[in-house]
Design a protein around this motif. Structure first.
Motif, PDB file in Angstrom:
ATOM      1  N   LEU A  72       8.972  11.682  13.157  1.00 45.99           N
ATOM      2  CA  LEU A  72       9.029  11.512  11.710  1.00 45.99           C
ATOM      3  C   LEU A  72       9.732  10.201  11.344  1.00 45.99           C
ATOM      4  CD1 LEU A  72      10.032  15.159  10.712  1.00 45.99           C
ATOM      5  CD2 LEU A  72       7.753  14.144  10.620  1.00 45.99           C
ATOM      6  N   SER A  73      10.795   9.889  12.080  1.00 47.39           N
ATOM      7  CA  SER A  73      11.525   8.648  11.836  1.00 47.39           C
ATOM      8  C   SER A  73      10.643   7.432  12.079  1.00 47.39           C
ATOM      9  CB  SER A  73      12.769   8.599  12.729  1.00 47.39           C
ATOM     10  OG  SER A  73      13.448   7.383  12.596  1.00 47.39           O
ATOM     11  N   GLU A  74       9.831   7.485  13.137  1.00 45.05           N
ATOM     12  CA  GLU A  74       8.928   6.377  13.434  1.00 45.05           C
ATOM     13  C   GLU A  74       7.888   6.196  12.339  1.00 45.05           C
ATOM     14  OE1 GLU A  74       8.776   3.978  16.146  1.00 45.05           O
ATOM     15  OE2 GLU A  74      10.835   4.664  15.864  1.00 45.05           O
ATOM     16  N   LEU A  75       7.378   7.296  11.799  1.00 41.92           N
ATOM     17  CA  LEU A  75       6.406   7.200  10.707  1.00 41.92           C
ATOM     18  C   LEU A  75       7.052   6.574   9.472  1.00 41.92           C
ATOM     19  CD1 LEU A  75       4.595  10.644  11.074  1.00 41.92           C
ATOM     20  CD2 LEU A  75       3.695   8.387  11.676  1.00 41.92           C
ATOM     21  N   GLY A  76       8.295   6.957   9.195  1.00 46.57           N
ATOM     22  CA  GLY A  76       9.010   6.354   8.076  1.00 46.57           C
ATOM     23  C   GLY A  76       9.228   4.866   8.286  1.00 46.57           C
ATOM     24  N   ARG A  77       9.561   4.486   9.521  1.00 47.57           N
ATOM     25  CA  ARG A  77       9.764   3.072   9.833  1.00 47.57           C
ATOM     26  C   ARG A  77       8.488   2.267   9.634  1.00 47.57           C
ATOM     27  NH1 ARG A  77       9.140  -0.347  14.003  1.00 47.57           N
ATOM     28  NH2 ARG A  77       8.179   1.253  15.317  1.00 47.57           N
ATOM     29  N   CYS A  78       7.345   2.922   9.817  1.00 46.91           N
ATOM     30  CA  CYS A  78       6.050   2.249   9.650  1.00 46.91           C
ATOM     31  C   CYS A  78       5.602   2.218   8.188  1.00 46.91           C
ATOM     32  CB  CYS A  78       4.994   2.936  10.509  1.00 46.91           C
ATOM     33  SG  CYS A  78       5.230   2.690  12.295  1.00 46.91           S
ATOM     34  N   GLY A  79       6.449   2.718   7.297  1.00 49.10           N
ATOM     35  CA  GLY A  79       6.154   2.605   5.867  1.00 49.10           C
ATOM     36  C   GLY A  79       5.569   3.831   5.216  1.00 49.10           C
ATOM     37  N   PHE A  80       5.558   4.965   5.917  1.00 53.84           N
ATOM     38  CA  PHE A  80       4.955   6.168   5.363  1.00 53.84           C
ATOM     39  C   PHE A  80       5.959   7.011   4.580  1.00 53.84           C
ATOM     40  CE2 PHE A  80       1.570   5.126   8.210  1.00 53.84           C
ATOM     41  CZ  PHE A  80       0.445   5.710   7.671  1.00 53.84           C
ATOM     42  N   GLU A  81       5.480   7.549   3.487  1.00 53.45           N
ATOM     43  CA  GLU A  81       6.176   8.620   2.765  1.00 53.45           C
ATOM     44  C   GLU A  81       5.776   9.907   3.467  1.00 53.45           C
ATOM     45  OE1 GLU A  81       4.953  10.921  -1.261  1.00 53.45           O
ATOM     46  OE2 GLU A  81       5.304   8.763  -1.499  1.00 53.45           O
ATOM     47  N   VAL A  82       6.741  10.584   4.080  1.00 52.95           N
ATOM     48  CA  VAL A  82       6.422  11.700   4.960  1.00 52.95           C
ATOM     49  C   VAL A  82       6.730  13.033   4.296  1.00 52.95           C
ATOM     50  CG1 VAL A  82       6.829  12.753   7.218  1.00 52.95           C
ATOM     51  CG2 VAL A  82       6.930  10.259   6.975  1.00 52.95           C
ATOM     52  N   LEU A 135       0.829  -1.192   0.000  1.00 50.95           N
ATOM     53  CA  LEU A 135       0.000   0.000   0.000  1.00 50.95           C
ATOM     54  C   LEU A 135       0.872   1.254   0.000  1.00 50.95           C
ATOM     55  CD1 LEU A 135      -2.674  -0.985   2.679  1.00 50.95           C
ATOM     56  CD2 LEU A 135      -2.897  -1.121   0.195  1.00 50.95           C
ATOM     57  N   ARG A 136       0.379   2.293  -0.656  1.00 47.90           N
ATOM     58  CA  ARG A 136       1.092   3.576  -0.597  1.00 47.90           C
ATOM     59  C   ARG A 136       0.536   4.372   0.579  1.00 47.90           C
ATOM     60  NH1 ARG A 136       1.792   8.654  -4.853  1.00 47.90           N
ATOM     61  NH2 ARG A 136       3.386   9.706  -3.588  1.00 47.90           N
ATOM     62  N   LEU A 137       1.384   4.573   1.568  1.00 42.55           N
ATOM     63  CA  LEU A 137       1.007   5.289   2.782  1.00 42.55           C
ATOM     64  C   LEU A 137       1.684   6.653   2.750  1.00 42.55           C
ATOM     65  CD1 LEU A 137       1.713   2.386   5.314  1.00 42.55           C
ATOM     66  CD2 LEU A 137      -0.367   2.788   3.987  1.00 42.55           C
ATOM     67  N   VAL A 138       0.901   7.709   2.844  1.00 45.93           N
ATOM     68  CA  VAL A 138       1.429   9.068   2.768  1.00 45.93           C
ATOM     69  C   VAL A 138       1.014   9.849   4.005  1.00 45.93           C
ATOM     70  CG1 VAL A 138       1.432  11.244   1.491  1.00 45.93           C
ATOM     71  CG2 VAL A 138       1.409   9.076   0.246  1.00 45.93           C
TER      72      VAL A 138
END
Length: 394
Positions: free
Chosen positions: A155-165, A132-135
């Protein structure tokens, strides 16, 4: 098992001079609990009212429910609150069962600071987000132009969870070094004028940098909270698996039911819906803060509900059973400790710690509380709440 600081702060009425027993204000909190306040909660993890409803004899003849739980209830498989599963805790952590302690004792003494999870196992295993594309569009402001360490970690945690931030900052003179640090971590940084608060920043990003047609899940977030205090990955997995149309961490009944917008996740088709587009057609840059809350935060949840979409709060107000009658309050301020200790809310509001607008005595205990019940690095908060004049170059 007795948190004397928390108990005194949450039972301050019992320690005031006007109390019917004047000597009570001079009592040690633990002695107060066993002699006068045995039906009150001794710590945020033990729900006395709920436990006594399960075992009425725990309060008979002057019994102290917490002591009943430790002596008998835990051995009979009873739990300290409805969101705590001793059986699942021991199943997850065999070393906890081998310790000889009750699950509550082990968690309070060791497990909480080690980041262990005492909640019930989900009935079905959460699915992975797959391809999935997570943004995430993350709204940011700092008067000194910094991207503070707590934000960088978030922000790092969101990236680790697969999000394009995508970080959208309205800070004047954004720090070049902080920006580069974020970008090296994969965050895409954008700057815009400081007008319209979070909703205007999200609106700008949706118009200029995020093609909604290609998004499977859209997360709207901001820097108004410290955290995540707990791992976010299980939260995303469970919510995606349950396939809610839109969801957030906490909800509120102020004015009308809505998800609080500091963390709001929407499935792609919901973010492309007419109900969503209509809310984000508002010119937020021209509105006051109060109007933005009504026309943005409250209106968004209500508009989506009216369109037939299903919304969910990970840490719902209605799980705070004792306080259901107080529907016109902000739980992230009034019951921040209950949200964290019992529901494992992954965030604590920055305004609560920095400004404490409701003048809550419990807010002053944030550091000791987090160090006792979580593994979060409280120095990230301490650094962030320094007055701006203390960090600006002379």
């Amino acid at each position: 098992m007795f948190d004397s600081v928390w108990y005194r702060l949450n039972n301050s009425d019992s320690f005031r001079p006007a109390y019917v027993w004047p000597f009570a204000r001079r009592m040690d909190p633990a002695w107060h609990h066993v002699s006068l306040g045995r039906l009150r909660d001794p710590n945020p993890l033990f729900d006395t009212e709920w436990y006594v409803a399960k075992r009425p004899e725990a309060a008979d003849r002057g019994n102290v429910p917490l002591l009943h739980y430790l002596a008998r209830g835990a051995g009979e498989g009873l739990d300290p609150n409805p969101d705590f599963s001793s059986a699942d805790y021991f199943r997850r952590y065999p070393d906890a069962q081998a310790s000889g302690l009750t699950a509550l004792e082990h968690f309070a003494l060791l497990g909480a600071r080690e980041g262990r999870d005492p909640r019930h196992e989900p009935t079905s295993r959460p699915k992975s987000s797959g391809n999935l594309r997570l943004v995430c569009v993350f709204s940011h402001f700092d008067a000194a132009g910094r991207i503070l360490p707590y934000v960088q970690r978030y922000l790092s945690e969101l990236g680790r969870c697969g999000f394009e931030v995508h970080l959208v900052s309205t800070s004047p003179n954004l720090s070049t070094s902080d920006r580069r640090k974020a970008e090296r971590a994969g965050v895409r940084v954008h700057c815009r004028e400081n007008a319209g608060m979070d909703f205007a920043s999200w609106q700008w990003a949706l118009h200029h940098v995020v093609p909604l047609a290609e998004v499977d899940w859209l997360l709207l977030a901001n820097d108004s909270v410290f955290g995540p205090i707990f791992d976010l990955e299980p939260v995303f997995r469970s919510q995606f698996a349950e396939n809610w149309d839109f969801w957030g961490i906490t909800d509120s009944y102020e004015v009308a039911w809505h998800l609080q917008s500091y963390f709001l996740c929407l499935r792609g088709d919901v973010a492309r819906s007419e109900a969503f587009r209509k809310v984000f057609a508002v010119d937020f840059a021209r509105l006051t803060k109060r109007s933005i809350i009504r026309s943005g935060e409250i209106s968004l949840s209500q508009s989506l509900l009216r369109s037939g979409f299903r919304g969910n709060a990970v840490c719902p107000f209605d799980r705070l059973r004792k306080f259901r009658s107080f529907r016109q309050c902000n739980a992230t301020h009034f019951y921040w400790d209950q949200l964290i200790a019992r529901l494992r809310c992954p965030f604590i509001k920055r305004q609560l710690i920095r400004d404490n607008p409701m003048k809550l005595a419990s807010a002053g205990y944030w550091k000791g509380f987090l160090e006792r019940y979580t593994s979060y690095d409280t120095s990230l908060i301490s650094d962030a709440i320094l007055p701006v004049e203390n960090v600006l170059p002379s």
